[in-house]
Motif scaffolding. Structure first.
Motif, PDB file in Angstrom:
ATOM      1  N   UNK A 255      -4.818  -2.180   8.621  1.00 50.52           N
ATOM      2  CA  UNK A 255      -4.903  -3.211   7.566  1.00 50.52           C
ATOM      3  C   UNK A 255      -6.079  -2.916   6.639  1.00 50.52           C
ATOM      4  N   UNK A 256      -7.212  -2.529   7.238  1.00 44.68           N
ATOM      5  CA  UNK A 256      -8.394  -2.244   6.418  1.00 44.68           C
ATOM      6  C   UNK A 256      -8.123  -1.079   5.456  1.00 44.68           C
ATOM      7  N   UNK A 257      -7.439  -0.037   5.980  1.00 49.71           N
ATOM      8  CA  UNK A 257      -7.117   1.094   5.088  1.00 49.71           C
ATOM      9  C   UNK A 257      -6.152   0.673   3.990  1.00 49.71           C
ATOM     10  N   UNK A 258      -5.164  -0.126   4.362  1.00 49.67           N
ATOM     11  CA  UNK A 258      -4.207  -0.596   3.352  1.00 49.67           C
ATOM     12  C   UNK A 258      -4.922  -1.389   2.262  1.00 49.67           C
ATOM     13  N   UNK A 259      -5.853  -2.249   2.697  1.00 48.62           N
ATOM     14  CA  UNK A 259      -6.585  -3.044   1.703  1.00 48.62           C
ATOM     15  C   UNK A 259      -7.436  -2.156   0.803  1.00 48.62           C
ATOM     16  N   UNK A 260      -8.037  -1.108   1.404  1.00 50.93           N
ATOM     17  CA  UNK A 260      -8.866  -0.270   0.515  1.00 50.93           C
ATOM     18  C   UNK A 260      -7.988   0.546  -0.441  1.00 50.93           C
ATOM     19  N   UNK A 261      -6.801   0.923  -0.008  1.00 48.27           N
ATOM     20  CA  UNK A 261      -5.869   1.591  -0.948  1.00 48.27           C
ATOM     21  C   UNK A 261      -5.552   0.638  -2.107  1.00 48.27           C
ATOM     22  N   UNK A 262      -5.250  -0.604  -1.758  1.00 46.22           N
ATOM     23  CA  UNK A 262      -4.868  -1.574  -2.794  1.00 46.22           C
ATOM     24  C   UNK A 262      -6.033  -1.842  -3.746  1.00 46.22           C
ATOM     25  N   UNK A 263      -7.239  -1.986  -3.188  1.00 43.35           N
ATOM     26  CA  UNK A 263      -8.415  -2.231  -4.042  1.00 43.35           C
ATOM     27  C   UNK A 263      -8.620  -1.070  -5.009  1.00 43.35           C
TER      28      UNK A 263
ATOM     29  N   UNK B 228      -5.809  -3.714  -7.300  1.00 45.46           N
ATOM     30  CA  UNK B 228      -5.310  -5.016  -6.836  1.00 45.46           C
ATOM     31  C   UNK B 228      -6.522  -5.900  -6.522  1.00 45.46           C
ATOM     32  N   UNK B 229      -6.474  -7.143  -6.980  1.00 41.71           N
ATOM     33  CA  UNK B 229      -7.575  -8.083  -6.712  1.00 41.71           C
ATOM     34  C   UNK B 229      -7.333  -8.750  -5.364  1.00 41.71           C
ATOM     35  N   UNK B 230      -8.415  -8.938  -4.622  1.00 48.73           N
ATOM     36  CA  UNK B 230      -8.285  -9.522  -3.285  1.00 48.73           C
ATOM     37  C   UNK B 230      -9.226 -10.721  -3.190  1.00 48.73           C
ATOM     38  N   UNK B 231      -8.708 -11.846  -2.710  1.00 50.45           N
ATOM     39  CA  UNK B 231      -9.581 -13.009  -2.503  1.00 50.45           C
ATOM     40  C   UNK B 231      -9.513 -13.380  -1.019  1.00 50.45           C
ATOM     41  N   UNK B 232     -10.664 -13.419  -0.375  1.00 50.12           N
ATOM     42  CA  UNK B 232     -10.720 -13.721   1.055  1.00 50.12           C
ATOM     43  C   UNK B 232     -10.400 -12.486   1.877  1.00 50.12           C
ATOM     44  N   UNK B 233     -10.097 -12.676   3.161  1.00 52.03           N
ATOM     45  CA  UNK B 233      -9.969 -13.963   3.839  1.00 52.03           C
ATOM     46  C   UNK B 233     -11.320 -14.558   4.204  1.00 52.03           C
ATOM     47  N   UNK B 234     -11.267 -15.829   4.603  1.00 46.64           N
ATOM     48  CA  UNK B 234     -12.488 -16.524   5.030  1.00 46.64           C
ATOM     49  C   UNK B 234     -12.598 -16.461   6.549  1.00 46.64           C
TER      50      UNK B 234
ATOM     51  N   UNK C 196       0.834  -1.207   0.000  1.00 47.52           N
ATOM     52  CA  UNK C 196       0.000   0.000   0.000  1.00 47.52           C
ATOM     53  C   UNK C 196       0.865   1.253   0.000  1.00 47.52           C
ATOM     54  N   UNK C 197       2.042   1.185   0.620  1.00 50.49           N
ATOM     55  CA  UNK C 197       2.868   2.384   0.768  1.00 50.49           C
ATOM     56  C   UNK C 197       4.109   2.381  -0.119  1.00 50.49           C
ATOM     57  N   UNK C 198       4.186   1.399  -0.998  1.00 54.13           N
ATOM     58  CA  UNK C 198       5.280   1.405  -1.980  1.00 54.13           C
ATOM     59  C   UNK C 198       6.629   1.047  -1.405  1.00 54.13           C
ATOM     60  N   UNK C 199       6.648   0.327  -0.291  1.00 52.66           N
ATOM     61  CA  UNK C 199       7.942  -0.077   0.267  1.00 52.66           C
ATOM     62  C   UNK C 199       8.480  -1.271  -0.531  1.00 52.66           C
ATOM     63  N   UNK C 200       9.778  -1.263  -0.699  1.00 52.84           N
ATOM     64  CA  UNK C 200      10.396  -2.313  -1.504  1.00 52.84           C
ATOM     65  C   UNK C 200      11.727  -2.671  -0.866  1.00 52.84           C
ATOM     66  N   UNK C 201      11.684  -3.631   0.074  1.00 51.45           N
ATOM     67  CA  UNK C 201      12.918  -3.957   0.802  1.00 51.45           C
ATOM     68  C   UNK C 201      13.280  -5.434   0.727  1.00 51.45           C
ATOM     69  N   UNK C 202      12.576  -6.170  -0.102  1.00 54.33           N
ATOM     70  CA  UNK C 202      13.005  -7.552  -0.356  1.00 54.33           C
ATOM     71  C   UNK C 202      12.557  -7.920  -1.767  1.00 54.33           C
ATOM     72  N   UNK C 203      12.879  -9.157  -2.175  1.00 61.30           N
ATOM     73  CA  UNK C 203      12.631  -9.512  -3.579  1.00 61.30           C
ATOM     74  C   UNK C 203      11.140  -9.432  -3.938  1.00 61.30           C
ATOM     75  N   UNK C 204      10.268  -9.923  -3.034  1.00 59.09           N
ATOM     76  CA  UNK C 204       8.842  -9.926  -3.366  1.00 59.09           C
ATOM     77  C   UNK C 204       8.281  -8.506  -3.443  1.00 59.09           C
ATOM     78  N   UNK C 205       8.605  -7.675  -2.468  1.00 53.92           N
ATOM     79  CA  UNK C 205       8.031  -6.315  -2.493  1.00 53.92           C
ATOM     80  C   UNK C 205       8.598  -5.488  -3.650  1.00 53.92           C
TER      81      UNK C 205
END
Ligand code: CTP
Length: 415
Positions: free
Chosen positions: A129-137, A141-147, A94-103
């Motif tokens: 977390x909820x705010x981060x998810x809404x930024x991503x949406x 970004x597609x989101x599946x779950x959680x259940x 959500x905040x554009x951090x990039x400190x490892x291979x995946x990010x």
């Protein structure tokens, strides 16, 4: 082959990612797994290496090849999936951090991204977390779950990663593939046939087989059981597809006729020779003493024509028409004459499309007179459009999909 970069972060659900990756590999996807340091504490990279047959990337500065890895992964991906996605990874995204291979890969990619969050319910419901998810949406970004359910930490609530099959279903949806052909067995022909003149020479054509292979590959992604009857080509067979190799039009006829009875759909993408030498010389034809050479050719069997007559009700037949001008009028004439349900017509003289190209521009004609003119597009995308046309026709048949002998037993073995 569609490439999925599959990121695994350090949630207990990382073990379920193994099954999701296995299902994707089984469907014929190329899967490249990227693990965070924490994920490697939960599941060994060797497990993913064994399941995918590919190296597993874990560190930013330990590359598995000559390229800068996060950029090459980001570019190779048709889709980046993160499952499980921890609260920490979602926050970094959500905040554009990039400190490892995946990010860094996630920041560098232009491919669609799907995340499957997994965490303790309080962490999930935390406003951060909820705010981060809404930024991503909002960013697409597609989101599946959680259940909802019991968590590994012993608590109950919303935060469990969805099951592997649900992740796969969502991936197919994001890629526009869906599960549309599940339960169907389809037969695709591809490549050009070769008609031998003597033991060293043949009459052939310029078909590369790429269109037929793309049809077989995408049908598999869409859940079908696929048989590919292929003339000689230099292409790698798509994973998970039964390949039957043939050489002549007569071989192709024999192999298609013996298999098509069990299939709901037949797509004749092969460039079948229309004529074959009347005589096949047992010895090499010699030049010495000849002023010239005249070949006598006889017609080959029209496989599609024969199938149109022998088809079961409800079976869908798709033909191709490779034309060299006057595309639409010839295609209209051909769909009428051939009696196929769908005809895919393309002008092979058009620059940038047709033989040996990875692109094609086609018109899809339907037996009820509808026509869809498509833009120039990758053959794989055209293949998906053709399957969508087939699925639409099956659904609209009065004795269509509902009456199809759906082969659920086989569908299950494909999973
Ligand atoms: N086809 C076939 N058997 C053959 C020749 C062609 O089943 N002996 C199939 C091709 O796979 C394709 C369709 O028929 O799906 C149309 O092929 P094409 O060569 O364009 O059509 P023809 O009927 O041969 O017409 P023409 O050559 O006169 O254009």
């Amino acid at each position: 082959m569609a490439c999925i970069v599959f990121g695994v972060t350090g949630g207990i659900a990382a073990y379920k990612a193994v099954e999701a990756v296995r299902l994707l590999v089984q469907r014929g996807f190329e899967v490249r797994v990227v693990m965070t340091e924490h994920a490697t504490r939960l599941v060994g990279p060797d497990t993913f290496r064994a399941v995918t047959g590919n190296p597993v990337s874990t560190r930013l500065f330990e590359t598995t090849g000559p390229a800068i890895e996060h950029i090459s992964l980001a570019r190779a991906a048709d889709l980046v999936v993160v499952a499980p996605a921890t609260a920490n990874l979602l926050a970094k995204m959500a905040h554009g951090l990039a400190d490892d291979l995946l990010s860094t890969t996630l920041l560098a990619t232009r491919a669609p991204v799907l995340v499957a969050p997994a965490m303790n319910p309080d962490m999930f419901n935390h406003p951060a977390t909820q705010e981060n998810l809404s930024i991503l949406r909002r960013r697409g970004v597609h989101v599946v779950g959680p259940a909802k359910g019991a968590m590994a930490c012993g608590e109950e609530g919303e935060g469990r990663m969805v099951e592997p099959q649900e992740i796969v279903d969502k991936i197919l949806e994001v890629l526009g593939l869906g599960q549309k052909l599940i339960g169907h067995r389809v037969l695709v022909t591809a490549g050009g046939t070769r008609e031998p003149l003597d033991p060293v020479r043949f009459l052939g054509n310029r078909s590369s087989g790429k269109m037929g292979y793309a049809l077989a590959e995408t049908a598999r992604w869409m859940g079908a059981k696929v048989i590919l009857v292929s003339g000689p080509t230099a292409l790698e067979p798509p994973p998970g597809v039964e390949v039957v190799r043939v050489e002549t039009a007569e071989d192709m006829r024999r192999e298609v006729l013996s298999r098509y009875g069990d299939c709901s759909v037949l797509v004749m993408a092969a460039a079948v020779a229309d004529f074959t030498p009347a005589v096949r010389s047992e010895d090499k034809i010699r030049r010495a003493g000849k002023e010239g050479l005249t070949l006598e050719l006889v017609p080959t069997p029209d496989i599609l024509g024969e199938l149109c007559e022998a088809r079961r009700p409800g079976q869908i037949l798709v033909g191709f028409a490779a034309e060299t001008g006057d595309l639409l009028s010839r295609a209209r004439e051909k769909i009428r004459k051939k009696g196929v349900d769908i005809l895919v017509a393309n002008d092979v003289t058009r620059p940038g499309s047709g033989f040996d190209s990875d692109y094609n521009q086609a018109v899809i004609l339907f037996r009820d007179g509808r026509e869809t003119e498509l833009d120039l597009m990758p053959k794989r995308d055209l293949a998906v459009r053709i399957w969508e046309a087939v699925v639409e026709m099956m659904r609209s048949e009065p004795n269509g999909e509902g009456n199809w002998q759906r082969r659920n037993d086989q569908a299950q073995t494909t999973e």
